[in-house]
Design an enzyme around this catalytic site. Sequence first.
Site, short mmCIF file in Angstrom:
data_model
loop_
_atom_site.label_atom_id
_atom_site.label_comp_id
_atom_site.label_asym_id
_atom_site.label_seq_id
_atom_site.Cartn_x
_atom_site.Cartn_y
_atom_site.Cartn_z
N GLY A 40 -18.89 -18.44 56.98
CA GLY A 40 -19.73 -18.59 58.17
C GLY A 40 -21.08 -19.26 57.97
N ASN B 278 -21.75 -22.39 58.21
CA ASN B 278 -21.94 -23.37 59.30
C ASN B 278 -22.24 -22.65 60.62
OD1 ASN B 278 -21.59 -26.19 58.32
ND2 ASN B 278 -19.71 -25.31 57.49
N MET C 27 -9.40 -21.66 59.62
CA MET C 27 -8.29 -22.10 58.80
C MET C 27 -6.92 -21.93 59.46
SD MET C 27 -10.23 -23.32 56.62
CE MET C 27 -9.44 -23.83 55.11
N ILE D 52 -4.18 -23.48 62.52
CA ILE D 52 -3.92 -24.72 63.26
C ILE D 52 -3.67 -24.38 64.73
CG2 ILE D 52 -2.36 -26.70 63.47
CD1 ILE D 52 -2.02 -26.54 60.41
N LEU D 53 -4.48 -24.97 65.58
CA LEU D 53 -4.34 -24.71 67.01
C LEU D 53 -3.11 -25.44 67.54
CD1 LEU D 53 -8.12 -25.28 67.86
CD2 LEU D 53 -6.93 -23.07 67.97
N ASN E 187 -14.30 -30.45 64.66
CA ASN E 187 -14.00 -29.77 63.40
C ASN E 187 -14.82 -30.39 62.29
OD1 ASN E 187 -12.60 -28.08 61.51
ND2 ASN E 187 -11.30 -29.82 60.95
N HIS F 247 -14.65 -31.05 58.19
CA HIS F 247 -13.68 -31.03 57.09
C HIS F 247 -14.36 -31.55 55.81
CE1 HIS F 247 -9.79 -30.96 55.15
NE2 HIS F 247 -10.10 -32.14 54.63
N ASP G 219 -6.40 -32.91 60.99
CA ASP G 219 -7.55 -33.64 60.42
C ASP G 219 -7.48 -35.16 60.70
OD1 ASP G 219 -8.57 -31.24 59.41
OD2 ASP G 219 -7.48 -31.45 57.54
N GLU H 65 -23.34 -30.05 55.07
CA GLU H 65 -22.61 -29.68 56.30
C GLU H 65 -23.51 -28.85 57.20
OE1 GLU H 65 -18.98 -27.58 55.61
OE2 GLU H 65 -18.10 -29.10 54.35
C1 GAR Z 1 -16.63 -25.75 55.14
O1 GAR Z 1 -16.87 -26.36 53.91
C2 GAR Z 1 -15.71 -26.60 55.99
O2 GAR Z 1 -15.87 -27.97 55.76
C3 GAR Z 1 -14.36 -26.13 55.54
O3 GAR Z 1 -14.49 -24.75 55.36
C4 GAR Z 1 -15.81 -24.47 54.94
C5 GAR Z 1 -16.33 -23.32 55.79
O4 GAR Z 1 -17.57 -22.89 55.31
N1 GAR Z 1 -13.36 -26.44 56.52
C6 GAR Z 1 -12.11 -26.72 56.22
O5 GAR Z 1 -11.69 -26.75 55.10
C7 GAR Z 1 -11.24 -27.01 57.41
N2 GAR Z 1 -10.05 -27.69 57.03
P1 GAR Z 1 -18.40 -21.82 56.12
O6 GAR Z 1 -17.44 -20.69 56.49
O7 GAR Z 1 -19.46 -21.37 55.15
O8 GAR Z 1 -18.96 -22.49 57.33
#
Ligand code: GAR
Length: 194
Positions: free
Chosen positions: A20, A22, A95, A97-98, A112, A114, A150, A179
């Site tokens: 979490g 992000n 994680m 897939i919708l 999203n 990635h 993606d 990010e």
């Molecule tokens: C992030 O690095 C994001 O890019 C990745 O999961 C992480 C979540 O971090 N997303 C994917 O891999 C989607 N395919 P967070 O929970 O700390 O935000």
Amino acid sequence: MKKLIGTNKKKTSVFISGNGSNLRSLIRYSKLKKSTFKIILVVSNNKNAKGLSYAKKNKIPYLILNYKIKKKAEKKLLYLLKQKNIEIICLAGFMKILSSNFIKKFKGKILNIHPSLLPKYKGLNAHQRTIDNKEKYSGFTIHLVNKKLDSGKIIFQKKLKIFINDTANILEKRIRKFENKHYPLVLSKYVANL
Ligand code: GAR
């Protein structure tokens, strides 16, 4: 760019599965006057997601979904999103897939993030595969979600150099910091132009 003030801010739901970071940075930014979005609902398919603590701390309503029966989960989800007039969905480490039925209902409204320079390294374990292939650069991509994994329209990409001693873990941490910085900025700009 249009300015969205107060109640005009776009009603956003953030979907998470784990850490979490992000979500945390999206929440922080959403409180600024200049933000064009506000977070109305957090959704997690994982009841133990650390990210849920940020929703709780900030008194943002959250929904924990059992995604084992996807059809049922998405029905419940769609009902709540409609009830709360959610306009934008932001996937932040979600994680699951919708379904294409779900995506159709929010066409152009699901973003999203990635952790690779798409179209390279779609799917899981992007950092490890990037390191294994001895790439010189990696980064992350913010894109619209369509029914192909993606593969939706790219909105923003950040390219970062890979250093000789980088492991997947080190790279992941470094990319995630970027990010966290960029996701709110990109989202705010995107919704301002809708
Ligand atoms: C992030 O690095 C994001 O890019 C990745 O999961 C992480 C979540 O971090 N997303 C994917 O891999 C989607 N395919 P967070 O929970 O700390 O935000």
